[in-house]
Design an enzyme around this catalytic site. Structure first.
Site, PDB file in Angstrom:
ATOM      1  N   GLY A 137       0.830  -1.045   0.056  1.00  0.00           N
ATOM      2  CA  GLY A 137      -0.107   0.011   0.168  1.00  0.00           C
ATOM      3  C   GLY A 137       0.936   1.234  -0.059  1.00  0.00           C
ATOM      4  N   ILE A 160      -3.759  -7.564   9.340  1.00  0.00           N
ATOM      5  CA  ILE A 160      -4.818  -8.206   9.630  1.00  0.00           C
ATOM      6  C   ILE A 160      -4.539  -9.690  10.111  1.00  0.00           C
ATOM      7  CG2 ILE A 160      -6.178  -7.413   7.631  1.00  0.00           C
ATOM      8  CD1 ILE A 160      -5.629 -10.136   6.258  1.00  0.00           C
ATOM      9  N   GLN A 195      -9.845  -6.578   1.257  1.00  0.00           N
ATOM     10  CA  GLN A 195      -8.868  -6.533   0.082  1.00  0.00           C
ATOM     11  C   GLN A 195      -7.648  -6.872   0.373  1.00  0.00           C
ATOM     12  OE1 GLN A 195     -10.455  -5.253  -3.081  1.00  0.00           O
ATOM     13  NE2 GLN A 195     -12.355  -5.499  -1.695  1.00  0.00           N
ATOM     14  N   TYR A 217      -1.911 -18.913  -4.593  1.00  0.00           N
ATOM     15  CA  TYR A 217      -2.666 -17.765  -4.486  1.00  0.00           C
ATOM     16  C   TYR A 217      -4.163 -17.947  -4.845  1.00  0.00           C
ATOM     17  CZ  TYR A 217      -4.764 -13.006  -6.088  1.00  0.00           C
ATOM     18  OH  TYR A 217      -5.671 -12.075  -6.338  1.00  0.00           O
ATOM     19  N   VAL A 239       2.720  -6.348 -16.635  1.00  0.00           N
ATOM     20  CA  VAL A 239       3.141  -5.960 -18.086  1.00  0.00           C
ATOM     21  C   VAL A 239       2.830  -4.536 -18.552  1.00  0.00           C
ATOM     22  CG1 VAL A 239       1.224  -7.006 -19.376  1.00  0.00           C
ATOM     23  CG2 VAL A 239       3.300  -6.805 -20.605  1.00  0.00           C
TER      24      VAL A 239
END
Ligand code: NAD
Length: 323
Positions: free
Chosen positions: A44, A65, A84, A151, A195
């Site tokens: 962030g 978190i 998020q 992920y 990219v």
């Protein structure tokens, strides 16, 4: 459960990140009385929240978190939680233990607190990564989980755990499977840039962009503002216990993206150079079916690729000029 954001109290995990900060802005615009951001700033940036913080309605907590007690304290009194916070796909592969701690245990902290404090809606980021290599296009939400990454596995686990919490505790939630997001505040600095960011650097420096592979690999590029709006709509809608695609519904090949950038920079004289494909992202094609999200939220992508890329180019110029 419909939540009126006017006057609402909101928590955004990962709120200093790319998408999270746009959600903060749109929640404030919808009248949120107070927004708490928890972000450990692994990716962030404070600049992402400078406008939001200047409203005096935003508190930024620089923390993790994985701290269950802290997440619990921050969730108290919140009407909506936008979850998020996550590690990038590449970082998950490099740090698998941390990936599970953040993406599974961290998410469970958010869920436990949401239940304990009777949060009226949890809106959470999932990912098109759950689909892996396409079995068919467009990918609808019934598409199989062909994912082979940690992920994607964590996102699948998250979705399943949300459903279980809805079943066990009646927690109202919407999980949004984002496709390939781009827009202002996308990462143009770090080691995990996309990219698009690398091509912007090269074209801006007068160098030919490098395409890995033949350029036919495709993405569903969706503008960050549209993704944030889908989150706001999810909070404001009756929809619950559902996963929904959030994309543009349009397939763009690497070559098309490259050509669009060259055109917008007025540098069609630069001929892209092809190099052998690297096995970083093995997914060859992506296009979202938007039928379900249209029906559930009335979501419609509003920013087309040219307009979105123009906004990125303009924002990047300003961002790189700011010390
Ligand atoms: N950008 C995309 O194309 C895309 C596509 C599909 C899904 N997603 C998902 O959307 C969400 C937002 O992604 P983004 O592109 O804004 O990424 P991002 O990295 O900009 O935002 C994630 C934020 O979470 C923070 N964070 C990470 N670990 C944390 C922790 N332990 N505690 C607190 N904060 C932590 C990071 O510092 C960052 O600000 C993520 O869940 C991501 O997996 C993104």
């Amino acid at each position: 459960m419909k939540v009126d954001l006017d006057g609402a109290k909101i928590l955004v995990t990962g709120g200093a990140g790319f998408v999270g900060s746009h959600i903060v802005d749109q929640a404030l615009a919808a009248g949120a009385a107070h927004v708490t951001v928890i972000d450990d700033f692994v990716r962030g940036r404070h600049e992402n929240l400078s406008g939001a913080v200047s409203t005096g309605r935003v508190e930024v907590v620089d923390d993790d978190i994985r701290d269950a007690a802290l997440v619990d304290r921050l969730t108290q009194g919140c009407d909506v939680v936008f979850h998020q916070a996550a590690l990038r796909i590449t970082q998950c592969a490099e740090e698998p233990v941390r990936a599970v701690q953040v993406m599974i245990n961290g998410t469970q902290n958010v869920l436990e607190s949401a239940v304990r404090h009777h949060v009226r809606k949890l809106v959470a980021a999932s990912s098109a990564s759950v689909y892996g290599e396409p079995s068919y296009l467009p990918m609808d939400e019934a598409h199989p989980f062909n994912n082979r990454t940690l992920y994607g596995a964590a996102k699948i686990a998250n979705e399943q755990i949300f459903r279980a919490y809805a079943e066990m505790y009646g927690l109202p939630y919407v999980a949004l499977r984002y496709f390939n997001i781009y827009g202002p505040r996308m990462d143009i600095y770090g080691v995990y840039t996309e990219v698009l960011a690398r091509w912007l650097d090269r074209i801006d420096a007068g160098e030919a962009p490098v395409i890995f592979g033949d350029g036919t690999q495709s993405m569903d590029l969706v503008y960050a503002g549209d993704v944030a709006r889908a989150n706001i709509l999810a909070a404001q809608s009756d929809a619950t216990d559902v996963v929904l695609n959030v994309g543009s519904g349009t397939e763009t090949t690497l070559r098309e993206l490259c050509d669009a950038l060259l055109r917008l920079f007025g540098r069609q004289d630069l001929e892209p150079r092809h190099e052998p494909e690297r096995k970083v992202n093995p997914v060859r094609r992506r296009r979202a079916s938007l039928d379900r999200v249209r029906a559930a939220l009335g979501y419609e992508p509003e920013t087309d690729l040219d307009a979105g890329l123009r906004a990125v180019i303009e924002w990047r110029r300003e961002a790189l000029c700011t010390p």
